[in-house]
Design a protein around this motif. Sequence first.
Motif, PDB file in Angstrom:
ATOM      1  N   GLU A 181      61.462  38.470  -9.822  1.00 32.70           N
ATOM      2  CA  GLU A 181      61.713  37.096  -9.412  1.00 32.70           C
ATOM      3  C   GLU A 181      62.502  36.989  -8.110  1.00 32.70           C
ATOM      4  O   GLU A 181      62.520  35.918  -7.476  1.00 32.70           O
ATOM      5  CB  GLU A 181      62.451  36.347 -10.519  1.00 32.70           C
ATOM      6  N   ASP A 182      63.167  38.081  -7.698  1.00 33.47           N
ATOM      7  CA  ASP A 182      63.926  38.072  -6.443  1.00 33.47           C
ATOM      8  C   ASP A 182      63.103  38.534  -5.249  1.00 33.47           C
ATOM      9  O   ASP A 182      63.590  38.520  -4.112  1.00 33.47           O
ATOM     10  CB  ASP A 182      65.167  38.964  -6.582  1.00 33.47           C
ATOM     11  N   TYR A 183      61.866  38.939  -5.502  1.00 33.21           N
ATOM     12  CA  TYR A 183      60.999  39.385  -4.410  1.00 33.21           C
ATOM     13  C   TYR A 183      60.665  38.173  -3.527  1.00 33.21           C
ATOM     14  O   TYR A 183      60.382  37.090  -4.027  1.00 33.21           O
ATOM     15  CB  TYR A 183      59.716  39.994  -4.982  1.00 33.21           C
ATOM     16  N   PRO A 184      60.691  38.341  -2.200  1.00 30.97           N
ATOM     17  CA  PRO A 184      60.410  37.206  -1.309  1.00 30.97           C
ATOM     18  C   PRO A 184      59.023  36.614  -1.561  1.00 30.97           C
ATOM     19  O   PRO A 184      58.041  37.342  -1.684  1.00 30.97           O
ATOM     20  CB  PRO A 184      60.496  37.824   0.090  1.00 30.97           C
ATOM     21  N   THR A 185      58.963  35.324  -1.640  1.00 30.29           N
ATOM     22  CA  THR A 185      57.674  34.647  -1.821  1.00 30.29           C
ATOM     23  C   THR A 185      56.984  34.489  -0.472  1.00 30.29           C
ATOM     24  O   THR A 185      57.634  34.226   0.546  1.00 30.29           O
ATOM     25  CB  THR A 185      57.854  33.272  -2.467  1.00 30.29           C
ATOM     26  N   SER A 186      55.663  34.634  -0.497  1.00 28.33           N
ATOM     27  CA  SER A 186      54.870  34.470   0.720  1.00 28.33           C
ATOM     28  C   SER A 186      53.475  34.003   0.339  1.00 28.33           C
ATOM     29  O   SER A 186      52.492  34.736   0.503  1.00 28.33           O
ATOM     30  CB  SER A 186      54.808  35.795   1.499  1.00 28.33           C
ATOM     31  N   MET A 230      67.876  29.037 -25.120  1.00 28.36           N
ATOM     32  CA  MET A 230      68.822  29.607 -24.159  1.00 28.36           C
ATOM     33  C   MET A 230      68.610  28.967 -22.802  1.00 28.36           C
ATOM     34  O   MET A 230      68.113  29.603 -21.868  1.00 28.36           O
ATOM     35  CB  MET A 230      68.648  31.127 -24.095  1.00 28.36           C
ATOM     36  N   PRO A 231      68.945  27.683 -22.672  1.00 26.32           N
ATOM     37  CA  PRO A 231      68.671  26.961 -21.427  1.00 26.32           C
ATOM     38  C   PRO A 231      69.446  27.536 -20.252  1.00 26.32           C
ATOM     39  O   PRO A 231      70.556  28.046 -20.410  1.00 26.32           O
ATOM     40  CB  PRO A 231      69.130  25.530 -21.754  1.00 26.32           C
ATOM     41  N   SER A 232      68.820  27.477 -19.091  1.00 35.18           N
ATOM     42  CA  SER A 232      69.439  28.028 -17.886  1.00 35.18           C
ATOM     43  C   SER A 232      69.545  26.942 -16.829  1.00 35.18           C
ATOM     44  O   SER A 232      69.001  25.850 -16.971  1.00 35.18           O
ATOM     45  CB  SER A 232      68.599  29.184 -17.345  1.00 35.18           C
ATOM     46  N   LEU A 233      70.244  27.264 -15.770  1.00 32.26           N
ATOM     47  CA  LEU A 233      70.364  26.363 -14.641  1.00 32.26           C
ATOM     48  C   LEU A 233      69.661  26.999 -13.445  1.00 32.26           C
ATOM     49  O   LEU A 233      70.226  27.850 -12.758  1.00 32.26           O
ATOM     50  CB  LEU A 233      71.838  26.088 -14.319  1.00 32.26           C
ATOM     51  N   GLY A 234      68.417  26.614 -13.249  1.00 33.00           N
ATOM     52  CA  GLY A 234      67.702  27.044 -12.056  1.00 33.00           C
ATOM     53  C   GLY A 234      67.123  28.436 -12.096  1.00 33.00           C
ATOM     54  O   GLY A 234      66.852  29.015 -11.038  1.00 33.00           O
ATOM     55  N   ARG A 235      66.892  28.990 -13.278  1.00 32.05           N
ATOM     56  CA  ARG A 235      66.327  30.345 -13.354  1.00 32.05           C
ATOM     57  C   ARG A 235      64.807  30.313 -13.245  1.00 32.05           C
ATOM     58  O   ARG A 235      64.134  29.367 -13.652  1.00 32.05           O
ATOM     59  CB  ARG A 235      66.704  31.026 -14.672  1.00 32.05           C
ATOM     60  N   ILE A 236      64.278  31.390 -12.690  1.00 30.34           N
ATOM     61  CA  ILE A 236      62.833  31.593 -12.554  1.00 30.34           C
ATOM     62  C   ILE A 236      62.455  32.818 -13.379  1.00 30.34           C
ATOM     63  O   ILE A 236      63.152  33.835 -13.351  1.00 30.34           O
ATOM     64  CB  ILE A 236      62.446  31.797 -11.081  1.00 30.34           C
ATOM     65  N   TYR A 237      61.358  32.715 -14.108  1.00 30.57           N
ATOM     66  CA  TYR A 237      60.909  33.808 -14.960  1.00 30.57           C
ATOM     67  C   TYR A 237      59.437  34.115 -14.699  1.00 30.57           C
ATOM     68  O   TYR A 237      58.601  33.205 -14.667  1.00 30.57           O
ATOM     69  CB  TYR A 237      61.081  33.455 -16.443  1.00 30.57           C
TER      70      TYR A 237
END
Length: 360
Positions: A177-182, A265-272
Motif C-alpha cells: 500500500e506504500d508503493y507509489p501509485t502511477s 477494527m475501524p481505521s482513520l485513512g488506511r488503505i488495504y
Amino acid sequence: MVMSQLSAQFLAPPPVQVCKSLPTSLLLPRLPKSESFPGASTGVLRFSTETEVSESRNRMFILGMGFVGQFLAQDLKNHGWVVSGTCTSAFKKKKLEERGLNMYLFDTNEPELGVVNALKHSTHLLVSIPPVVGIGDPMLQHDEFLKSRIRDGDLQWLCYLSSTSVYGDCSGKLVDEDYPTSPASESAKLRLAAEKGWLNLGSELGLSAQVFRNGGIYGPGRSAVDTIIKQGSLSESQRMRITRQYTSRVHVADICQALKASIQMPSLGRIYNIVDDDPAPRAQVFAFARDLIEMKWPNHIEVRSVLPESVDPLVEKARRKAEKRVSNARMKKELGVMLLHPTYRSGLQSIIDNMENPDF
C-alpha cells in the motif's frame, strides 16, 4: 485473529450487538417514532417500524448495489442489519426490494441528491460506484452537500472500493500500500482521485474511513467456470489480460469478510490491498476451471480455448511491464483476515461444488 471466530463474534442475531472493539458511539440511541428516512412518504426508502429502527442499530447504505454490494447486503441482512442502497434500473430495484433491501434508483450522470438524505440515518457506508469519465466520482461532485448531511447524522464508518489498477506499471514488482501509485488508464486515474476524495471527506468529518484496493473480483456466477459453461466470449480487456504472468484476484466472500473485519477494527485513512495469495496467470486459471468442469460433467460441453492465437511481441513486452504482484500482508496483519480462498483453486472448487447441473 481467526476469521471463523471473528465472523461468529461480529454478526449476532438481532438485536445486533457491536463487538467490544468498536467504539461505543456506534451503539446508537433509539430514534423517535416519527423519525424516518427522507422519502418515507413516497415509499422509496424507509424503516418499516420503530422496532426495526431501534433494534437494528447497524444500518448499512451501499452506494452501488453490484456484485460485491449484493453479496455483502445479503450477509448483513441475514444477521439483523438494515441494508439500503442504490441501483440503476427499475427492474433491479424491484428484485432487490423483494429480497428485503431498501433501494433507491441512481443516475451516475445526474445523481438524485435525495439519496444523500438517506445517509443521515445510516451508521455505515460502502461506496461501490465506479467513477464516470468526465465527471469523476458521482457523489463527490456534491461533496459540500454530502458533508452537511453526514455531519448531522449517524454515520461512523465508510469504505471506498477501489482497484489495484491505481499502481500502474510496476515491472512485475511486489507492491504494497506504500508503493507509489502511477495509474495509466483514465479509469484508474479517476479511481485514485476518488480514493483521495473519500478519505479527505472522512478526515474532515472525523469518520473511520478506509479504502480497499481489490484485485480482479470473482465468485458464484462470475468466474472462469461460469464463463466456460456459458461459452461466453471474452471481452477485449479480458483478452488483453490472458497472457499476463501475474493477475491479482480475490473471491467476493473474502472481500466481504475483510469489510466486516474493518467494521470491527475501524481505521482513520488506511488503505488495504484485498487480494489472494496467488497471482496466477489467467490462462492457468481457465485451464483449472476446464478440468473441474470435465471432472464434474464429463463430455457435456465443448470447451473452447480462451487463449489468443498469437500475441504481438511488442504488445506482450508492454503488458509484462505493467504487471505487478500485490501484497496482502497489511490486510492479514491489521484486519486479522484469514482468507477463505487463498488461491483460485479453492475458490473455483467452492463455486463448482455448489453448482447445480447447468443447461448445456
